[in-house]
Design a protein around this motif. Structure first.
Motif: not given
Length: 223
Positions: A16-18, A44-46, A65-66, A71-72
């Motif tokens: 989660x980005x938060x 998502x990349x991390x 998320x950034x 989903x990506x």
């Protein structure tokens, strides 16, 4: 991150980005002896990288998320850890986000309003093979099915019918009614383990990744 998890604890990656919300999730989950948080990611990349390193049983992941969205990242994580179960956790009630998550292979889709104390139960349910969708979103999904039925009066051609055995069709019908393995077994007078085997065979034959996708397939095909 749980100092005293059980040896066979469910391994969970939290994404989660938060940061504050993420840390809250981790704090709550680490109090559960049968859950072990094996990592945290902020996008998502991390998540893709950490999933490959930590091999989690479950990824609890935000949708928006950034760098890479949930989903990506979902299919990339599944490609790295095929047996992983992915739960999307989001503030969004947008049907498009729900469908994107399901198409990406998510096994659950929950609104963050569920409360962090209920998420441990959801993790256990998903690991046991039960899909989890927030009741509000399930209602939206059913509404979408109704619209699809109006738009497509004739079920699309599909290889499902000749490929499934009569018993698998019975299981699929009940699965599409959101029954879990125990309920299906009781209805069909077969063991829960037999139901699991039928569900696994159904997913393979239909070429889908989750019970939810199979249920969507069944509804669109007139089952």
């Amino acid at each position: 991150m749980n100092p005293h998890p059980l040896p066979d604890a469910i391994r969970v990656l939290v994404v989660d980005d938060h940061a504050l919300f993420r840390r809250g999730l981790v704090s709550v989950l680490t109090t559960e002896p049968d859950i072990a948080v094996v990592g945290e990611a902020g996008n998502g990349e991390e998540a893709v990288c950490l999933a490959g390193e930590t091999k989690p049983d479950v990824v609890l992941m935000d949708v928006m998320m950034p760098v890479a969205t949930g989903p990506q990242a979902c299919p990339r994580i599944r490609a790295t850890v095929p047996e992983v179960r992915i739960i999307m956790l989001t503030m969004s009630e947008d049907e498009a986000d729900l469908f994107d998550a399901l198409k990406a292979g998510a096994h659950g889709y929950l609104l963050k309003e569920i409360g962090v104390t209920d998420i441990a139960g959801t993790i256990r349910a998903v690991v046991s093979g039960q899909p989890s969708i927030n009741s509000t979103m399930a209602t939206k999904l059913i509404g979408e099915f109704a619209e699809l039925a109006k738009q497509e009066p004739t079920p699309p051609e599909t290889p499902m019918i000749p490929e499934l055995t009569p018993r698998e069709v019975d299981v699929l019908r009940l699965l599409a009614r959101s029954m879990n393995n125990r309920q299906i077994g009781e209805r069909l007078f077969i063991t829960e383990n037999t139901v699991k085997n039928h569900v696994r065979s159904i997913l393979e034959k239909l070429g889908v990744h989750s019970r939810t996708e199979a249920a969507v397939y069944a509804v669109r095909a007139g089952y």
